[in-house]
Design a protein around this motif. Sequence first.
Motif, PDB file in Angstrom:
ATOM      1  N   ASP A  21     -50.640  -9.211 -16.786  1.00 54.30           N
ATOM      2  CA  ASP A  21     -50.993  -9.283 -18.202  1.00 54.30           C
ATOM      3  C   ASP A  21     -49.937 -10.149 -18.884  1.00 54.30           C
ATOM      4  O   ASP A  21     -48.896  -9.655 -19.323  1.00 54.30           O
ATOM      5  N   GLY A  22     -50.207 -11.448 -18.928  1.00 51.49           N
ATOM      6  CA  GLY A  22     -49.228 -12.371 -19.487  1.00 51.49           C
ATOM      7  C   GLY A  22     -48.005 -12.480 -18.599  1.00 51.49           C
ATOM      8  O   GLY A  22     -48.097 -12.842 -17.435  1.00 51.49           O
ATOM      9  N   THR A  23     -46.844 -12.123 -19.151  1.00 54.11           N
ATOM     10  CA  THR A  23     -45.592 -12.235 -18.392  1.00 54.11           C
ATOM     11  C   THR A  23     -45.177 -10.910 -17.751  1.00 54.11           C
ATOM     12  O   THR A  23     -44.057 -10.787 -17.245  1.00 54.11           O
ATOM     13  N   ARG A  24     -46.045  -9.933 -17.772  1.00 55.85           N
ATOM     14  CA  ARG A  24     -45.719  -8.636 -17.180  1.00 55.85           C
ATOM     15  C   ARG A  24     -46.917  -8.118 -16.401  1.00 55.85           C
ATOM     16  O   ARG A  24     -48.005  -8.693 -16.418  1.00 55.85           O
ATOM     17  N   LEU A  25     -46.730  -6.994 -15.721  1.00 53.47           N
ATOM     18  CA  LEU A  25     -47.800  -6.320 -15.007  1.00 53.47           C
ATOM     19  C   LEU A  25     -48.032  -4.972 -15.681  1.00 53.47           C
ATOM     20  O   LEU A  25     -47.061  -4.248 -15.965  1.00 53.47           O
ATOM     21  N   VAL A  26     -49.286  -4.642 -15.931  1.00 49.94           N
ATOM     22  CA  VAL A  26     -49.628  -3.372 -16.570  1.00 49.94           C
ATOM     23  C   VAL A  26     -50.519  -2.580 -15.615  1.00 49.94           C
ATOM     24  O   VAL A  26     -51.583  -3.056 -15.211  1.00 49.94           O
TER      25      VAL A  26
ATOM     26  N   LEU B 281     -45.854   9.266  -5.940  1.00 47.63           N
ATOM     27  CA  LEU B 281     -45.003   8.776  -7.016  1.00 47.63           C
ATOM     28  C   LEU B 281     -45.872   8.117  -8.080  1.00 47.63           C
ATOM     29  O   LEU B 281     -47.052   7.856  -7.851  1.00 47.63           O
ATOM     30  N   PRO B 282     -45.299   7.815  -9.248  1.00 44.78           N
ATOM     31  CA  PRO B 282     -46.078   7.080 -10.236  1.00 44.78           C
ATOM     32  C   PRO B 282     -46.550   5.727  -9.688  1.00 44.78           C
ATOM     33  O   PRO B 282     -45.825   5.062  -8.924  1.00 44.78           O
ATOM     34  N   PHE B 283     -47.733   5.339 -10.047  1.00 43.04           N
ATOM     35  CA  PHE B 283     -48.327   4.064  -9.655  1.00 43.04           C
ATOM     36  C   PHE B 283     -47.327   2.918  -9.867  1.00 43.04           C
ATOM     37  O   PHE B 283     -47.155   2.038  -9.009  1.00 43.04           O
ATOM     38  N   ARG B 284     -46.671   2.949 -11.026  1.00 42.99           N
ATOM     39  CA  ARG B 284     -45.740   1.883 -11.389  1.00 42.99           C
ATOM     40  C   ARG B 284     -44.646   1.709 -10.342  1.00 42.99           C
ATOM     41  O   ARG B 284     -44.220   0.576 -10.063  1.00 42.99           O
ATOM     42  N   ASP B 285     -44.160   2.789  -9.775  1.00 46.87           N
ATOM     43  CA  ASP B 285     -43.042   2.702  -8.843  1.00 46.87           C
ATOM     44  C   ASP B 285     -43.372   1.846  -7.630  1.00 46.87           C
ATOM     45  O   ASP B 285     -42.561   1.028  -7.176  1.00 46.87           O
ATOM     46  N   PHE B 286     -44.567   2.037  -7.070  1.00 49.62           N
ATOM     47  CA  PHE B 286     -44.947   1.270  -5.880  1.00 49.62           C
ATOM     48  C   PHE B 286     -45.103  -0.213  -6.206  1.00 49.62           C
ATOM     49  O   PHE B 286     -44.643  -1.073  -5.452  1.00 49.62           O
ATOM     50  N   VAL B 287     -45.769  -0.510  -7.322  1.00 52.33           N
ATOM     51  CA  VAL B 287     -45.981  -1.911  -7.686  1.00 52.33           C
ATOM     52  C   VAL B 287     -44.653  -2.589  -8.009  1.00 52.33           C
ATOM     53  O   VAL B 287     -44.390  -3.724  -7.581  1.00 52.33           O
ATOM     54  N   ALA B 288     -43.793  -1.895  -8.744  1.00 53.94           N
ATOM     55  CA  ALA B 288     -42.485  -2.460  -9.091  1.00 53.94           C
ATOM     56  C   ALA B 288     -41.647  -2.705  -7.840  1.00 53.94           C
ATOM     57  O   ALA B 288     -40.959  -3.734  -7.720  1.00 53.94           O
ATOM     58  N   HIS B 289     -41.700  -1.791  -6.906  1.00 52.11           N
ATOM     59  CA  HIS B 289     -40.939  -1.947  -5.664  1.00 52.11           C
ATOM     60  C   HIS B 289     -41.461  -3.139  -4.875  1.00 52.11           C
ATOM     61  O   HIS B 289     -40.683  -3.912  -4.308  1.00 52.11           O
ATOM     62  N   TRP B 290     -42.780  -3.294  -4.836  1.00 48.28           N
ATOM     63  CA  TRP B 290     -43.343  -4.413  -4.077  1.00 48.28           C
ATOM     64  C   TRP B 290     -42.957  -5.747  -4.688  1.00 48.28           C
ATOM     65  O   TRP B 290     -42.505  -6.657  -3.986  1.00 48.28           O
ATOM     66  N   ILE B 291     -43.119  -5.908  -6.026  1.00 51.81           N
ATOM     67  CA  ILE B 291     -42.819  -7.219  -6.603  1.00 51.81           C
ATOM     68  C   ILE B 291     -41.321  -7.515  -6.537  1.00 51.81           C
ATOM     69  O   ILE B 291     -40.923  -8.667  -6.365  1.00 51.81           O
ATOM     70  N   ALA B 292     -40.482  -6.479  -6.632  1.00 53.19           N
ATOM     71  CA  ALA B 292     -39.045  -6.696  -6.499  1.00 53.19           C
ATOM     72  C   ALA B 292     -38.703  -7.213  -5.107  1.00 53.19           C
ATOM     73  O   ALA B 292     -37.800  -8.045  -4.939  1.00 53.19           O
ATOM     74  N   SER B 293     -39.442  -6.741  -4.101  1.00 54.67           N
ATOM     75  CA  SER B 293     -39.184  -7.180  -2.721  1.00 54.67           C
ATOM     76  C   SER B 293     -39.508  -8.651  -2.517  1.00 54.67           C
ATOM     77  O   SER B 293     -39.029  -9.280  -1.577  1.00 54.67           O
ATOM     78  N   THR B 294     -40.330  -9.219  -3.407  1.00 53.56           N
ATOM     79  CA  THR B 294     -40.689 -10.634  -3.316  1.00 53.56           C
ATOM     80  C   THR B 294     -39.799 -11.504  -4.196  1.00 53.56           C
ATOM     81  O   THR B 294     -39.983 -12.728  -4.251  1.00 53.56           O
ATOM     82  N   GLY B 295     -38.857 -10.874  -4.916  1.00 56.50           N
ATOM     83  CA  GLY B 295     -37.989 -11.609  -5.813  1.00 56.50           C
ATOM     84  C   GLY B 295     -38.556 -11.797  -7.205  1.00 56.50           C
ATOM     85  O   GLY B 295     -37.963 -12.487  -8.041  1.00 56.50           O
ATOM     86  N   ASP B 296     -39.673 -11.163  -7.485  1.00 60.92           N
ATOM     87  CA  ASP B 296     -40.334 -11.262  -8.784  1.00 60.92           C
ATOM     88  C   ASP B 296     -39.638 -10.309  -9.757  1.00 60.92           C
ATOM     89  O   ASP B 296     -39.525  -9.110  -9.492  1.00 60.92           O
TER      90      ASP B 296
ATOM     91  N   GLN C  35     -55.196   4.451  -0.778  1.00 63.50           N
ATOM     92  CA  GLN C  35     -55.109   3.009  -0.585  1.00 63.50           C
ATOM     93  C   GLN C  35     -54.018   2.667   0.416  1.00 63.50           C
ATOM     94  O   GLN C  35     -53.048   3.397   0.585  1.00 63.50           O
ATOM     95  N   PHE C  36     -54.179   1.525   1.073  1.00 66.13           N
ATOM     96  CA  PHE C  36     -53.233   1.105   2.102  1.00 66.13           C
ATOM     97  C   PHE C  36     -52.036   0.376   1.484  1.00 66.13           C
ATOM     98  O   PHE C  36     -52.172  -0.309   0.470  1.00 66.13           O
ATOM     99  N   PHE C  37     -50.885   0.494   2.133  1.00 64.38           N
ATOM    100  CA  PHE C  37     -49.728  -0.290   1.715  1.00 64.38           C
ATOM    101  C   PHE C  37     -50.102  -1.772   1.605  1.00 64.38           C
ATOM    102  O   PHE C  37     -49.647  -2.484   0.703  1.00 64.38           O
ATOM    103  N   GLU C  38     -50.912  -2.221   2.549  1.00 64.15           N
ATOM    104  CA  GLU C  38     -51.280  -3.635   2.624  1.00 64.15           C
ATOM    105  C   GLU C  38     -52.093  -4.106   1.418  1.00 64.15           C
ATOM    106  O   GLU C  38     -52.261  -5.321   1.215  1.00 64.15           O
ATOM    107  N   PHE C  39     -52.573  -3.168   0.610  1.00 62.87           N
ATOM    108  CA  PHE C  39     -53.392  -3.505  -0.549  1.00 62.87           C
ATOM    109  C   PHE C  39     -52.579  -3.546  -1.850  1.00 62.87           C
ATOM    110  O   PHE C  39     -53.081  -3.967  -2.888  1.00 62.87           O
ATOM    111  N   VAL C  40     -51.318  -3.133  -1.790  1.00 69.77           N
ATOM    112  CA  VAL C  40     -50.507  -3.072  -3.002  1.00 69.77           C
ATOM    113  C   VAL C  40     -50.322  -4.462  -3.609  1.00 69.77           C
ATOM    114  O   VAL C  40     -50.312  -4.622  -4.841  1.00 69.77           O
TER     115      VAL C  40
END
Length: 249
Positions: free
Chosen positions: A146-151, A190-205, A132-137
């Motif tokens: 999932d509610g107040t978190r991402l799963v 890396l674990p799937f979670r790491d990429f998603v967590a890094h992306w949302i952190a970059s947006t201030g989420d 998958q592309f970075f642009e798709f993360v």
Amino acid sequence: MKIVVIGGSGLIGRHLTAELSRQEHEAIAASPSSGVNALTGEGLAGVLAGADIVVDVSNSPSFEDAAVLDFFERSGRNLLTAEREAGVKHHVALSIVGTDRLRGNGYFRAKVAQEGLVKASGIPFTIVRATQFFEFVATIAEGSVDGTRLVVPNADFQPIAAADVAAALADVALAPPRNATIEIAGPDRLPFRDFVAHWIASTGDRREVRADRAARYFGAELDKGSLVPEHAEAARLGPTRFESWLAST
């Protein structure tokens, strides 16, 4: 050489056409917006006249199971028939790492069908399966709420920058046909979670990102290695790291 990029107005197509033009090839971006529609066959004969190579990076406008299968089967047949008539010497198709391992997703099943048409066409070919592309993360993150978190699935992930995909496709297109499938991926697994967590952190989420074995990937159940190259030692790795890409966007 004359190289026709089917889907040339899309994300990968724009990068690829620019890369081939920089190398002083005649790169033609073919898409419905330029009067070329592989789904209907419109404009194919004209754009393929004198073409040496075709790179198919087209994508379905709908991801619904029946629609996406119809898109890749009909457009694939029309394109390959037109290529045979034009005497195209090399067909390059962009596909996805894990297509044959994720039968629970209709899009992946449709890509397997597309690959089958290419292999049976009689035209010299190379199939390039990309992660998958970075642009798709961002889209993945939005689909994981999932509610107040991402799963997200408890699986490995190895995404790649779109520009690196285009560079790999350019190299493959200009090389002799392999009549085989190759894999390309990003530099970091890396674990799937790491990429998603890094992306949302970059947006201030600040929402929590949690990995769960039961989480599905657009309807498909994942094993640890479902989305990463099957033959890691042979895969081509793009040079761009996710952190560098995030910093530049």
